[in-house]
Design a protein around this motif. Structure first.
Motif, mmCIF file in Angstrom:
data_model
loop_
_atom_site.group_PDB
_atom_site.id
_atom_site.type_symbol
_atom_site.label_atom_id
_atom_site.label_comp_id
_atom_site.label_asym_id
_atom_site.label_seq_id
_atom_site.Cartn_x
_atom_site.Cartn_y
_atom_site.Cartn_z
ATOM 1 N N VAL A 39 -70.993 -20.760 -11.640
ATOM 2 C CA VAL A 39 -71.950 -20.720 -12.741
ATOM 3 C C VAL A 39 -72.126 -19.306 -13.271
ATOM 4 C CG1 VAL A 39 -74.385 -21.043 -13.337
ATOM 5 C CG2 VAL A 39 -73.190 -22.798 -12.040
ATOM 6 N N ILE A 40 -72.221 -18.327 -12.389
ATOM 7 C CA ILE A 40 -72.463 -16.953 -12.837
ATOM 8 C C ILE A 40 -71.175 -16.168 -13.064
ATOM 9 C CG2 ILE A 40 -74.730 -16.885 -11.753
ATOM 10 C CD1 ILE A 40 -73.516 -15.113 -9.553
ATOM 11 N N GLY A 41 -70.015 -16.797 -12.816
ATOM 12 C CA GLY A 41 -68.737 -16.145 -13.079
ATOM 13 C C GLY A 41 -68.400 -15.032 -12.120
ATOM 14 N N ARG A 42 -68.722 -15.188 -10.852
ATOM 15 C CA ARG A 42 -68.483 -14.123 -9.876
ATOM 16 C C ARG A 42 -67.508 -14.525 -8.769
ATOM 17 N NH1 ARG A 42 -70.446 -9.139 -9.603
ATOM 18 N NH2 ARG A 42 -72.537 -8.904 -10.327
ATOM 19 N N ASN A 43 -66.655 -15.489 -9.019
ATOM 20 C CA ASN A 43 -65.683 -15.884 -7.993
ATOM 21 C C ASN A 43 -64.574 -14.861 -7.899
ATOM 22 O OD1 ASN A 43 -67.120 -18.140 -7.544
ATOM 23 N ND2 ASN A 43 -65.588 -19.574 -8.251
ATOM 24 N N GLN A 44 -64.076 -14.678 -6.696
ATOM 25 C CA GLN A 44 -62.952 -13.789 -6.461
ATOM 26 C C GLN A 44 -61.992 -14.466 -5.497
ATOM 27 O OE1 GLN A 44 -64.227 -9.997 -5.035
ATOM 28 N NE2 GLN A 44 -65.584 -9.636 -6.748
ATOM 29 N N LEU A 45 -60.740 -14.143 -5.624
ATOM 30 C CA LEU A 45 -59.729 -14.661 -4.714
ATOM 31 C C LEU A 45 -58.964 -13.481 -4.156
ATOM 32 C CD1 LEU A 45 -58.094 -16.976 -3.456
ATOM 33 C CD2 LEU A 45 -56.646 -16.897 -5.487
ATOM 34 N N ILE A 46 -58.914 -13.411 -2.853
ATOM 35 C CA ILE A 46 -58.169 -12.354 -2.180
ATOM 36 C C ILE A 46 -57.161 -13.018 -1.261
ATOM 37 C CG2 ILE A 46 -58.319 -10.418 -0.575
ATOM 38 C CD1 ILE A 46 -61.206 -10.031 -1.597
ATOM 39 N N GLN A 47 -55.908 -12.629 -1.390
ATOM 40 C CA GLN A 47 -54.867 -13.175 -0.534
ATOM 41 C C GLN A 47 -54.262 -12.052 0.291
ATOM 42 O OE1 GLN A 47 -52.300 -14.913 -3.531
ATOM 43 N NE2 GLN A 47 -53.061 -16.946 -3.032
ATOM 44 N N ALA A 48 -53.979 -12.355 1.536
ATOM 45 C CA ALA A 48 -53.338 -11.379 2.416
ATOM 46 C C ALA A 48 -52.197 -12.077 3.145
ATOM 47 C CB ALA A 48 -54.334 -10.819 3.417
ATOM 48 N N LEU A 49 -51.096 -11.407 3.248
ATOM 49 C CA LEU A 49 -49.941 -11.939 3.954
ATOM 50 C C LEU A 49 -49.575 -10.953 5.062
ATOM 51 C CD1 LEU A 49 -47.693 -14.062 4.147
ATOM 52 C CD2 LEU A 49 -46.413 -12.732 2.459
ATOM 53 N N PHE A 50 -49.632 -11.420 6.287
ATOM 54 C CA PHE A 50 -49.360 -10.561 7.437
ATOM 55 C C PHE A 50 -48.082 -11.002 8.130
ATOM 56 C CE2 PHE A 50 -53.922 -10.594 6.822
ATOM 57 C CZ PHE A 50 -54.237 -9.257 6.851
ATOM 58 N N SER A 51 -47.419 -10.047 8.741
ATOM 59 C CA SER A 51 -46.201 -10.342 9.476
ATOM 60 C C SER A 51 -46.050 -9.334 10.605
ATOM 61 C CB SER A 51 -44.990 -10.256 8.546
ATOM 62 O OG SER A 51 -43.799 -10.380 9.273
ATOM 63 N N SER A 59 -40.316 -5.965 8.436
ATOM 64 C CA SER A 59 -41.153 -7.162 8.490
ATOM 65 C C SER A 59 -40.464 -8.381 7.901
ATOM 66 C CB SER A 59 -42.458 -6.926 7.736
ATOM 67 O OG SER A 59 -42.207 -6.862 6.346
ATOM 68 N N GLU A 60 -39.444 -8.172 7.099
ATOM 69 C CA GLU A 60 -38.714 -9.240 6.422
ATOM 70 C C GLU A 60 -39.582 -10.013 5.433
ATOM 71 O OE1 GLU A 60 -36.210 -11.650 8.913
ATOM 72 O OE2 GLU A 60 -35.823 -9.977 10.270
ATOM 73 N N LEU A 61 -40.695 -9.421 5.014
ATOM 74 C CA LEU A 61 -41.532 -10.031 3.981
ATOM 75 C C LEU A 61 -41.040 -9.594 2.612
ATOM 76 C CD1 LEU A 61 -45.179 -9.613 5.319
ATOM 77 C CD2 LEU A 61 -43.842 -11.702 5.165
ATOM 78 N N PRO A 62 -41.221 -10.433 1.593
ATOM 79 C CA PRO A 62 -40.880 -10.027 0.236
ATOM 80 C C PRO A 62 -41.691 -8.790 -0.158
ATOM 81 C CG PRO A 62 -41.427 -12.357 0.329
ATOM 82 C CD PRO A 62 -41.751 -11.780 1.666
ATOM 83 N N LEU A 63 -41.112 -7.923 -0.965
ATOM 84 C CA LEU A 63 -41.793 -6.703 -1.367
ATOM 85 C C LEU A 63 -42.857 -6.936 -2.431
ATOM 86 C CD1 LEU A 63 -38.759 -4.242 -1.450
ATOM 87 C CD2 LEU A 63 -40.487 -4.520 0.342
ATOM 88 N N THR A 64 -42.642 -7.934 -3.297
ATOM 89 C CA THR A 64 -43.591 -8.219 -4.370
ATOM 90 C C THR A 64 -43.828 -9.716 -4.465
ATOM 91 O OG1 THR A 64 -41.935 -8.549 -6.108
ATOM 92 C CG2 THR A 64 -42.679 -6.266 -5.712
ATOM 93 N N ARG A 65 -44.844 -10.090 -5.231
ATOM 94 C CA ARG A 65 -45.120 -11.508 -5.466
ATOM 95 C C ARG A 65 -43.944 -12.186 -6.162
ATOM 96 N NH1 ARG A 65 -49.257 -14.926 -5.436
ATOM 97 N NH2 ARG A 65 -50.777 -13.352 -4.910
ATOM 98 N N GLU A 66 -43.309 -11.488 -7.100
ATOM 99 C CA GLU A 66 -42.160 -12.050 -7.793
ATOM 100 C C GLU A 66 -41.042 -12.401 -6.825
ATOM 101 O OE1 GLU A 66 -40.953 -9.372 -10.845
ATOM 102 O OE2 GLU A 66 -42.712 -9.782 -12.096
ATOM 103 N N ASP A 67 -40.864 -11.579 -5.798
ATOM 104 C CA ASP A 67 -39.825 -11.848 -4.804
ATOM 105 C C ASP A 67 -40.082 -13.148 -4.052
ATOM 106 O OD1 ASP A 67 -38.461 -9.489 -5.400
ATOM 107 O OD2 ASP A 67 -39.632 -8.329 -3.966
ATOM 108 N N LEU A 68 -41.345 -13.547 -3.931
ATOM 109 C CA LEU A 68 -41.664 -14.795 -3.246
ATOM 110 C C LEU A 68 -41.085 -16.009 -3.968
ATOM 111 C CD1 LEU A 68 -45.424 -14.254 -2.348
ATOM 112 C CD2 LEU A 68 -43.546 -14.440 -0.743
ATOM 113 N N TYR A 69 -40.986 -15.912 -5.293
ATOM 114 C CA TYR A 69 -40.606 -17.067 -6.099
ATOM 115 C C TYR A 69 -39.148 -17.055 -6.539
ATOM 116 C CZ TYR A 69 -45.626 -17.545 -6.066
ATOM 117 O OH TYR A 69 -46.914 -17.665 -5.651
#
Length: 72
Positions: A39-51, A59-69
């Motif tokens: 209602v007040i427009g204060r939602n936030q989304l935080i994502q964390a990927l650990f390895s 770590s063999e994790l993708p370097l960027t979000r684009e690399d994930l896709y």
């Protein structure tokens, strides 16, 4: 979210039997707070990927979000 809170409250006894009163209250409070945030427009989304790093430190994790896709 408000609809979900109302449905949860309408099924209080059933929910309490399944998960207990403390868990019911936590979820009721969480969903009520989320509804208010919308209602007040204060939602936030935080994502964390650990390895865990391998022996060589990689770590063999993708370097960027684009690399994930990207197709491998």
């Amino acid at each position: 979210m408000r609809h979900w809170v109302r449905r949860l409250e309408a099924h209080h006894e059933e929910a309490r039997e399944l998960v207990g009163e403390p868990t019911y209250r936590v979820w009721r409070l969480y969903m009520s707070g989320a509804a208010h945030s919308f209602v007040i427009g204060r939602n936030q989304l935080i994502q964390a990927l650990f390895s865990k790093a391998g022996p060589d430190g990689a770590s063999e994790l993708p370097l960027t979000r684009e690399d994930l896709y990207r197709d491998g």
